[in-house]
Design an enzyme around this catalytic site. Structure first.
Site, PDB file in Angstrom:
ATOM      1  N   GLY A   1      60.395 -40.679  99.759  1.00  0.00           N
ATOM      2  CA  GLY A   1      59.952 -39.920 100.926  1.00  0.00           C
ATOM      3  C   GLY A   1      58.437 -39.970 101.006  1.00  0.00           C
ATOM      4  O   GLY A   1      57.831 -40.703 101.799  1.00  0.00           O
ATOM      5  N   ARG A   2      57.804 -39.238 100.080  1.00  0.00           N
ATOM      6  CA  ARG A   2      56.351 -39.085 100.089  1.00  0.00           C
ATOM      7  C   ARG A   2      55.602 -40.415 100.125  1.00  0.00           C
ATOM      8  O   ARG A   2      54.630 -40.585 100.853  1.00  0.00           O
ATOM      9  CB  ARG A   2      55.944 -38.324  98.819  1.00  0.00           C
TER      10      ARG A   2
ATOM     11  N   ARG B   1      51.623 -26.801 101.102  1.00  0.00           N
ATOM     12  CA  ARG B   1      51.520 -27.397  99.772  1.00  0.00           C
ATOM     13  C   ARG B   1      50.407 -26.796  98.909  1.00  0.00           C
ATOM     14  O   ARG B   1      50.628 -26.544  97.726  1.00  0.00           O
ATOM     15  CB  ARG B   1      51.346 -28.924  99.869  1.00  0.00           C
TER      16      ARG B   1
ATOM     17  N   TYR C   1      55.867 -33.754 103.682  1.00  0.00           N
ATOM     18  CA  TYR C   1      56.006 -32.342 103.344  1.00  0.00           C
ATOM     19  C   TYR C   1      54.907 -31.487 103.974  1.00  0.00           C
ATOM     20  O   TYR C   1      54.468 -30.498 103.411  1.00  0.00           O
ATOM     21  CB  TYR C   1      56.053 -32.152 101.814  1.00  0.00           C
TER      22      TYR C   1
ATOM     23  N   GLY D   1      60.858 -39.984  94.529  1.00  0.00           N
ATOM     24  CA  GLY D   1      59.931 -39.348  93.607  1.00  0.00           C
ATOM     25  C   GLY D   1      58.628 -40.071  93.335  1.00  0.00           C
ATOM     26  O   GLY D   1      57.732 -39.512  92.694  1.00  0.00           O
TER      27      GLY D   1
ATOM     28  N   TYR E   1      52.093 -25.145  95.718  1.00  0.00           N
ATOM     29  CA  TYR E   1      52.017 -25.947  94.487  1.00  0.00           C
ATOM     30  C   TYR E   1      50.590 -26.079  93.934  1.00  0.00           C
ATOM     31  O   TYR E   1      50.371 -26.827  92.985  1.00  0.00           O
ATOM     32  CB  TYR E   1      52.508 -27.385  94.732  1.00  0.00           C
TER      33      TYR E   1
ATOM     34  N   CYS F   1      47.607 -13.839 107.010  1.00  0.00           N
ATOM     35  CA  CYS F   1      47.291 -12.661 106.196  1.00  0.00           C
ATOM     36  C   CYS F   1      47.942 -12.738 104.829  1.00  0.00           C
ATOM     37  O   CYS F   1      48.888 -12.007 104.528  1.00  0.00           O
ATOM     38  CB  CYS F   1      47.706 -11.403 106.944  1.00  0.00           C
ATOM     39  N   GLU F   2      47.501 -13.669 104.038  1.00  0.00           N
ATOM     40  CA  GLU F   2      47.936 -13.842 102.645  1.00  0.00           C
ATOM     41  C   GLU F   2      46.718 -14.354 101.896  1.00  0.00           C
ATOM     42  O   GLU F   2      46.059 -15.290 102.363  1.00  0.00           O
ATOM     43  CB  GLU F   2      49.011 -14.940 102.532  1.00  0.00           C
TER      44      GLU F   2
HETATM   45  N1  LLP Z   1      65.990 -37.787  96.871  1.00  0.00           N
HETATM   46  C1  LLP Z   1      66.284 -36.511  96.556  1.00  0.00           C
HETATM   47  C2  LLP Z   1      67.654 -36.188  96.118  1.00  0.00           C
HETATM   48  C3  LLP Z   1      65.304 -35.518  96.630  1.00  0.00           C
HETATM   49  O1  LLP Z   1      65.595 -34.261  96.305  1.00  0.00           O
HETATM   50  C4  LLP Z   1      64.003 -35.864  97.045  1.00  0.00           C
HETATM   51  C5  LLP Z   1      62.954 -34.856  97.145  1.00  0.00           C
HETATM   52  C6  LLP Z   1      63.743 -37.205  97.383  1.00  0.00           C
HETATM   53  C7  LLP Z   1      64.759 -38.146  97.277  1.00  0.00           C
HETATM   54  C8  LLP Z   1      62.402 -37.674  97.858  1.00  0.00           C
HETATM   55  O2  LLP Z   1      61.400 -37.445  96.934  1.00  0.00           O
HETATM   56  P1  LLP Z   1      59.939 -38.054  97.191  1.00  0.00           P
HETATM   57  O3  LLP Z   1      60.057 -39.572  97.141  1.00  0.00           O
HETATM   58  O4  LLP Z   1      59.453 -37.590  98.502  1.00  0.00           O
HETATM   59  O5  LLP Z   1      59.136 -37.520  96.070  1.00  0.00           O
HETATM   60  N2  LLP Z   1      57.944 -30.252  98.913  1.00  0.00           N
HETATM   61  C9  LLP Z   1      57.533 -30.941  97.720  1.00  0.00           C
HETATM   62  C10 LLP Z   1      58.412 -32.109  97.394  1.00  0.00           C
HETATM   63  C11 LLP Z   1      59.879 -31.735  97.281  1.00  0.00           C
HETATM   64  C12 LLP Z   1      60.769 -32.921  97.019  1.00  0.00           C
HETATM   65  C13 LLP Z   1      62.198 -32.546  97.104  1.00  0.00           C
HETATM   66  N3  LLP Z   1      63.104 -33.609  96.889  1.00  0.00           N
HETATM   67  C14 LLP Z   1      56.067 -31.346  97.880  1.00  0.00           C
HETATM   68  O6  LLP Z   1      55.473 -31.093  98.922  1.00  0.00           O
HETATM   69  O7  LLP Z   1      55.463 -31.884  96.949  1.00  0.00           O
END
Ligand code: LLP
Length: 452
Positions: free
Chosen positions: A292-293, A329, A389, A256, A333, A360-361
């Site tokens: 992740g991000r 994104r 993402y 997160g 969002y 086409c959106e």
């Molecule tokens: N762990 C779990 C259980 C998760 O559900 C997620 C992300 C992560 C770790 C990794 O989160 P991060 O460090 O990447 O924030 N598509 C959206 C983000 C969806 C995240 C879903 N879960 C976007 O583009 O902002």
């Protein structure tokens, strides 16, 4: 030489910039390579990643986490390209997966099952069986109902399933509503009120090897205080469980950590690491984080070409060849990705454009940008901070093929995913025996219908 914000930078690009992207003589470089030169060889749109940026991010985070002893499991959903997984795995990262498909990706990348954590709110019986079959390190359980299925599958296998229970701590992550996961009512996790009872019953099940707890409150957190709140609640639950005589050995702290999408300062990673140490180190648990991000977001750009300019009301719209199916994104969002032109012009004048894709959106719009150099048809630009993402959320909506991905490492690049072809797309479909073949379909078959 200027950085992304157009400010003069003192150092020329002799070595890698911390973020791997910089302008040299008006040309955008990824590490040692001109993006424009890559685009001469790889048709737009395509994603381009900097290996050094990923390495730097991983190394920095791992270093900051050392005092807490927390290990890293990369959230594969952020960027699931096998070469990216291999890169991170080579640095020591484990993987956090959420589907059987991601499990196969991680295994294909050579990641040991002993370094894979299986999160996700709706694991199927088949996915659970495959995970147990390969000897996965940990399954994060999302509900009492899922726990029953895991028990059943483990019983059939004659093994003990290594699990932790994911608690929903009812903490507001103060992020976008669509990516908030730790509030009461969100579909994720087991409510904090019922966690101790479920933990006690799971501890008694012979098919389960109950190791501890997990928490993940949301994504793109720019403010760190929700972590403090969530980890504080987690610590309270751990103490309560222990006082009931139950063992808690592992804590999975989720991901997160947010990034700045305008190349400003993001959250302080040292502070994040300190929160972990201060809230949880005293519990003497094995700790894991699942970013992740933060690891891959700044490392990627989506390269695209301007197709047309058109006047739409008071603003000029530049229609580019990338679209919402490639990078969803902005439409999903309202996210704004910075624009990095591949060549900055000597003409310092700037113009305002709405950048839109061909889908086409009405929502297929990347945003309105006030300070872009004058654009014309054929100009190449890129969207920054697209390493997370981006490609992993792409679809083939409007029958647009999934775009290519390129990895740059110092002065070499490699196509790490080729562009999908129309044959890949159409090959999934079969005709019904009761429909007659149309003459046009035959014509399409005979000419081979290559990608246009
Ligand atoms: N762990 C779990 C259980 C998760 O559900 C997620 C992300 C992560 C770790 C990794 O989160 P991060 O460090 O990447 O924030 N598509 C959206 C983000 C969806 C995240 C879903 N879960 C976007 O583009 O902002």
């Amino acid at each position: 030489m200027t950085n992304h914000n157009g400010q003069e930078q003192a150092t020329p690009l002799t070595a890698l910039q911390p973020d791997g992207f910089a302008y040299l003589n008006g040309e955008l470089f990824v590490e040692g390579l001109s993006v424009d030169k890559i685009a001469d060889k790889v048709p737009t749109p395509f994603y381009c990643y900097s290996a050094a940026t990923i390495r730097n991010a991983y190394t920095l985070l791992a270093d900051k986490l050392k005092p807490s002893g927390a290990s890293i499991c990369f959230a594969v959903k952020a960027n699931s390209n096998i070469s990216v997984l291999r890169l991170l795995s080579g640095l020591g990262s484990g993987m956090d997966i959420v589907s059987g498909g991601e499990l196969e990706r991680a295994l294909t990348a050579g990641v040991s099952p002993s370094k894979i954590v299986f999160s996700g709110v709706g694991k199927t019986r088949a996915e659970i069986a495959r995970a147990l079959g390969v000897g996965i390190h940990q399954i994060n359980v999302e509900s009492a109902a899922e726990l029953d299925v895991i028990r059943d599958v483990a019983r059939n296998f004659g093994c003990r399933a290594p699990i932790v229970l994911r608690v929903n701590p009812d903490v507001d992550a103060r992020t976008h509503a669509k990516i908030s996961t730790g509030k009461k009512g969100d579909k994720f996790g087991i409510s904090i009120e019922s966690i101790t009872d479920l933990y006690a019953s799971a501890a008694e099940a012979p098919e389960l090897d109950l190791q501890g707890l997990a928490v993940h409150i949301g994504s793109q957190l720019l403010n760190l205080s929700p972590y403090q709140a969530a980890y504080g609640r987690l610590a309270t639950v751990v103490k309560e469980l222990r006082s009931n005589g139950l063992a808690v050995r592992r804590l999975d702290l989720g991901g997160g950590l947010g990034i700045s999408y305008d190349f400003g300062l993001g959250p302080d990673v040292s502070e994040y690491a300190d929160i972990i140490t201060e809230s949880l180190s005293g519990l003497r648990c094995e700790l894991t984080v699942e970013p992740g991000r933060w690891l891959v977001g700044p490392a990627g750009i989506l390269v695209t070409e301007v197709l047309y300019l058109k006047k739409t009301g008071d603003i000029v719209t530049a229609v580019v060849d990338a679209a919402m199916n490639d990078l969803i994104r902005p439409s999903l969002y309202g996210a704004v990705h910075p624009v990095l032109p591949l060549r900055s012009s000597d003409d310092r004048s700037t113009c305002a454009y709405q950048l839109a894709g061909p889908v086409c959106e009405t929502s297929d719009v990347f945003g309105s940008y006030g300070n872009l150099p004058p654009l014309q048809s054929g100009a190449r630009i890129s969207f920054g901070c697209a390493g997370a993402y981006g490609a992993s959320m792409a679809s083939s909506y409007n029958s647009r093929d999934l775009v290519a991905e390129v990895l740059v490492d110092v002065d070499r690049f490699r196509l790490i995913r080729r562009r999908q072809t129309i044959d890949d797309l159409l090959g999934l479909e079969t005709s019904t025996p009761w429909q007659t073949t149309q003459p046009n379909a035959e014509a399409a078959n005979t000419v081979g219908m290559g990608r246009i």
